[in-house]
Structures are given as structure tokens and as C-alpha cells.
Design a protein around this motif. Structure first.
Motif, PDB file in Angstrom:
ATOM      1  N   UNK A 164       0.868  -1.229   0.038  1.00 17.54           N
ATOM      2  CA  UNK A 164       0.004  -0.196  -0.049  1.00 17.54           C
ATOM      3  C   UNK A 164       0.821   1.363   0.096  1.00 17.54           C
ATOM      4  N   UNK A 165       0.681   2.169  -0.934  1.00 19.55           N
ATOM      5  CA  UNK A 165       1.319   3.397  -0.947  1.00 19.55           C
ATOM      6  C   UNK A 165       0.487   4.337  -1.675  1.00 19.55           C
ATOM      7  N   UNK A 166       0.590   5.852  -1.096  1.00 22.31           N
ATOM      8  CA  UNK A 166      -0.248   6.759  -2.000  1.00 22.31           C
ATOM      9  C   UNK A 166      -1.574   6.484  -2.155  1.00 22.31           C
ATOM     10  N   UNK A 167      -2.256   5.879  -1.221  1.00 19.24           N
ATOM     11  CA  UNK A 167      -3.806   5.703  -1.342  1.00 19.24           C
ATOM     12  C   UNK A 167      -4.145   4.656  -2.132  1.00 19.24           C
ATOM     13  N   UNK A 168      -3.136   3.719  -2.598  1.00 21.36           N
ATOM     14  CA  UNK A 168      -3.636   2.711  -3.740  1.00 21.36           C
ATOM     15  C   UNK A 168      -2.922   1.114  -3.044  1.00 21.36           C
ATOM     16  N   UNK A 169      -3.841   0.362  -3.092  1.00 16.55           N
ATOM     17  CA  UNK A 169      -3.660  -0.901  -2.493  1.00 16.55           C
ATOM     18  C   UNK A 169      -3.073  -1.844  -4.033  1.00 16.55           C
ATOM     19  N   UNK A 170      -2.133  -2.372  -3.753  1.00 16.27           N
ATOM     20  CA  UNK A 170      -1.315  -3.252  -4.781  1.00 16.27           C
ATOM     21  C   UNK A 170      -1.404  -4.804  -4.343  1.00 16.27           C
ATOM     22  N   UNK A 171      -2.107  -5.582  -4.998  1.00 17.99           N
ATOM     23  CA  UNK A 171      -2.349  -6.916  -4.888  1.00 17.99           C
ATOM     24  C   UNK A 171      -1.579  -7.590  -6.015  1.00 17.99           C
ATOM     25  N   UNK A 172      -0.994  -8.741  -5.631  1.00 21.29           N
ATOM     26  CA  UNK A 172       0.225  -9.425  -6.632  1.00 21.29           C
ATOM     27  C   UNK A 172       0.075 -10.847  -6.080  1.00 21.29           C
ATOM     28  N   UNK A 173      -0.043 -11.445  -7.373  1.00 28.69           N
ATOM     29  CA  UNK A 173      -0.224 -13.128  -7.381  1.00 28.69           C
ATOM     30  C   UNK A 173       0.916 -13.744  -8.009  1.00 28.69           C
ATOM     31  N   UNK A 174       1.725 -14.202  -7.553  1.00 29.41           N
ATOM     32  CA  UNK A 174       3.080 -14.754  -8.006  1.00 29.41           C
ATOM     33  C   UNK A 174       2.646 -16.048  -9.295  1.00 29.41           C
ATOM     34  N   UNK A 175       2.895 -15.735 -10.496  1.00 26.96           N
ATOM     35  CA  UNK A 175       2.491 -16.516 -11.526  1.00 26.96           C
ATOM     36  C   UNK A 175       3.181 -18.089 -11.318  1.00 26.96           C
ATOM     37  N   UNK A 176       2.628 -18.973 -11.575  1.00 29.33           N
ATOM     38  CA  UNK A 176       3.066 -20.352 -11.445  1.00 29.33           C
ATOM     39  C   UNK A 176       4.116 -20.758 -12.646  1.00 29.33           C
ATOM     40  N   UNK A 177       5.026 -21.363 -12.496  1.00 26.06           N
ATOM     41  CA  UNK A 177       5.929 -21.815 -13.601  1.00 26.06           C
ATOM     42  C   UNK A 177       5.309 -22.224 -14.943  1.00 26.06           C
ATOM     43  N   UNK A 178       4.298 -22.758 -14.814  1.00 24.36           N
ATOM     44  CA  UNK A 178       3.740 -23.157 -16.171  1.00 24.36           C
ATOM     45  C   UNK A 178       3.321 -22.191 -16.920  1.00 24.36           C
ATOM     46  N   UNK A 179       2.577 -21.003 -16.342  1.00 23.78           N
ATOM     47  CA  UNK A 179       2.122 -19.751 -16.916  1.00 23.78           C
ATOM     48  C   UNK A 179       3.273 -18.969 -17.517  1.00 23.78           C
ATOM     49  N   UNK A 180       4.416 -18.867 -16.547  1.00 24.43           N
ATOM     50  CA  UNK A 180       5.852 -18.085 -17.102  1.00 24.43           C
ATOM     51  C   UNK A 180       6.333 -18.555 -18.101  1.00 24.43           C
ATOM     52  N   UNK A 181       6.293 -20.100 -18.189  1.00 26.20           N
ATOM     53  CA  UNK A 181       7.125 -20.653 -19.492  1.00 26.20           C
ATOM     54  C   UNK A 181       6.344 -20.432 -20.671  1.00 26.20           C
ATOM     55  N   UNK A 182       4.932 -20.735 -20.539  1.00 22.42           N
ATOM     56  CA  UNK A 182       4.064 -20.409 -21.847  1.00 22.42           C
ATOM     57  C   UNK A 182       4.071 -19.104 -22.348  1.00 22.42           C
ATOM     58  N   UNK A 183       4.046 -17.955 -21.238  1.00 26.02           N
ATOM     59  CA  UNK A 183       4.080 -16.421 -21.730  1.00 26.02           C
ATOM     60  C   UNK A 183       5.647 -16.364 -22.168  1.00 26.02           C
ATOM     61  N   UNK A 184       6.594 -16.920 -21.950  1.00 21.60           N
ATOM     62  CA  UNK A 184       7.903 -16.689 -22.553  1.00 21.60           C
ATOM     63  C   UNK A 184       8.063 -17.283 -23.817  1.00 21.60           C
ATOM     64  N   UNK A 185       7.338 -18.281 -23.927  1.00 21.93           N
ATOM     65  CA  UNK A 185       7.371 -18.837 -25.526  1.00 21.93           C
ATOM     66  C   UNK A 185       6.313 -17.985 -26.368  1.00 21.93           C
ATOM     67  N   UNK A 186       5.491 -17.461 -25.701  1.00 24.04           N
ATOM     68  CA  UNK A 186       4.223 -16.799 -26.602  1.00 24.04           C
ATOM     69  C   UNK A 186       5.029 -15.411 -26.863  1.00 24.04           C
TER      70      UNK A 186
END
Length: 199
Positions: free
Chosen positions: A157-179
């Protein structure tokens, strides 16, 4: 190979470079269209939207999965408009994480809690002071039929903004690298959409 990957591979693609972004337009075999926008410097995904053809063949309205519509409206013509203090939710995906920002949330970080709802496959955001509640779906996790993991979620949280992050699983990271490797090869027009194929 997932159905989603097969759809991407078999789709017709066009691309355009404009305002520092690479814009990819997909047409799937079922005539659904998808448009994505990537930052040319980081290749972070800032827009993903879909639209379907009607039964009469006309194109429907774009529905945003990531980003938001940038409609320019003359404020003087509006008699009722959203307050500029209303919380604003938007998604923007980075290389390693699905990320959402909720602006105009002034409460300190310890006021927020986020949990995984396994049954509905959503993240559930709550505030201790009961001023805000939000359910967040992650379409890419559904497309790859992957379970949600509570340990993958982080809040900041910073400057009245909440940031939510969800770590991508390896399957999606590898797919996106190829794409992304293929998308970077695509020849693009700076003046308008053209048929694009990897060079």
C-alpha cells in the motif's frame, strides 16, 4: 497442451506498434476477438479485452479483462458522474505476477486481508473497518486449470493505492516466455493493422 494454448496457436493474428505499445489482435475460430497491448520496453501486458460476434454477425462491445476503457467524455455533458474518491480497480500483469491496483483506498496496510476461496476460485479482499470488499478472479489460472495458492498472494500500500500481487506459477511463466518470443518476431505496422506472421 491446454485448450487456451491451442486457441492462441490457431488464431489469426495482426499487430500494430503505436504510442510505445505493441498491439496484438487475435481472431479465434469461433469468431471471438481478443486484443492485447504490451509495453515495448518491458513487455508487460497492460490491456486484454474480448468481444464476440452477434448472431447477426455484428461485433459486440469490448469487455476488458485487463486495463480499462479510455473513453473521453465531455464532463460538462454529464449530470451524474462517479466521484473521484471512489475506489478504482484495474489489472496489469507483469512478467512474474498478476497484479491489481485499487486506487483511492486510504486505509493503512494492516486494515486489509486477502484470502483464497478455493470453491469459487477467487481472491477475496476484505477490510477490518468493513469499508471495502472485492472478489478477484484470475482467468489465466482458470484457463490452465491451476489451483490457487494462498502463499502466492502479497499486498502493498502506498499513496492511497492498494497493490495486490499473485506470483505466476511456472507453467504460465514458461507459456508466456514462448508466446512473447513469437510476438516479438511479428512484423508490425506503425500506420494500421497488417497481417502478421513470425519472420
Amino acid at each position: 497442451m491446454s485448450t487456451w494454448v491451442e486457441m492462441l496457436k490457431s488464431s489469426q493474428k495482426t499487430c500494430l506498434v503505436q504510442d510505445g505499445r505493441k498491439k496484438i489482435h487475435y481472431t479465434f475460430k469461433n469468431h471471438t476477438e481478443m486484443a492485447e497491448e504490451y509495453d515495448m520496453a518491458t513487455f508487460d501486458l497492460s490491456v486484454r479485452k474480448f468481444r464476440k460476434k452477434s448472431t447477426l454477425g455484428s461485433s459486440g462491445q469490448w469487455e476488458y479483462e485487463i486495463g480499462e476503457a479510455t473513453n473521453i467524455t465531455n464532463i460538462e455533458e454529464l449530470s451524474i458522474r462517479e466521484s473521484n474518491t471512489t475506489p478504482r480497480f484495474s489489472a496489469k500483469y507483469s512478467k512474474n505476477a498478476f497484479q491489481w491496483r485499487i486506487r483511492n483506498l486510504p486505509y493503512p496496510l494492516d486494515n486489509y486481508s486477502i484470502t483464497v476461496d478455493d470453491e469459487k476460485r477467487q481472491l477475496v479482499l476484505r477490510t477490518k473497518n468493513k469499508k471495502y470488499f472485492k472478489r478477484i478472479s484470475i482467468p489465466d489460472m482458470d484457463r490452465f486449470h491451476l489451483p490457487l495458492d494462498q502463499n502466492a498472494v502479497k499486498l502493498a500500500h502506498a499513496n492511497n493505492c492498494l497493490i495486490i500481487s499473485y506470483q505466476k506459477p511456472s507453467q504460465i511463466i514458461e507459456h508466456e516466455k514462448a508466446l512473447h518470443k513469437e510476438l516479438r518476431k511479428m512484423k508490425a505496422s506503425k500506420d494500421g493493422d497488417v497481417e502478421c506472421n513470425p519472420s
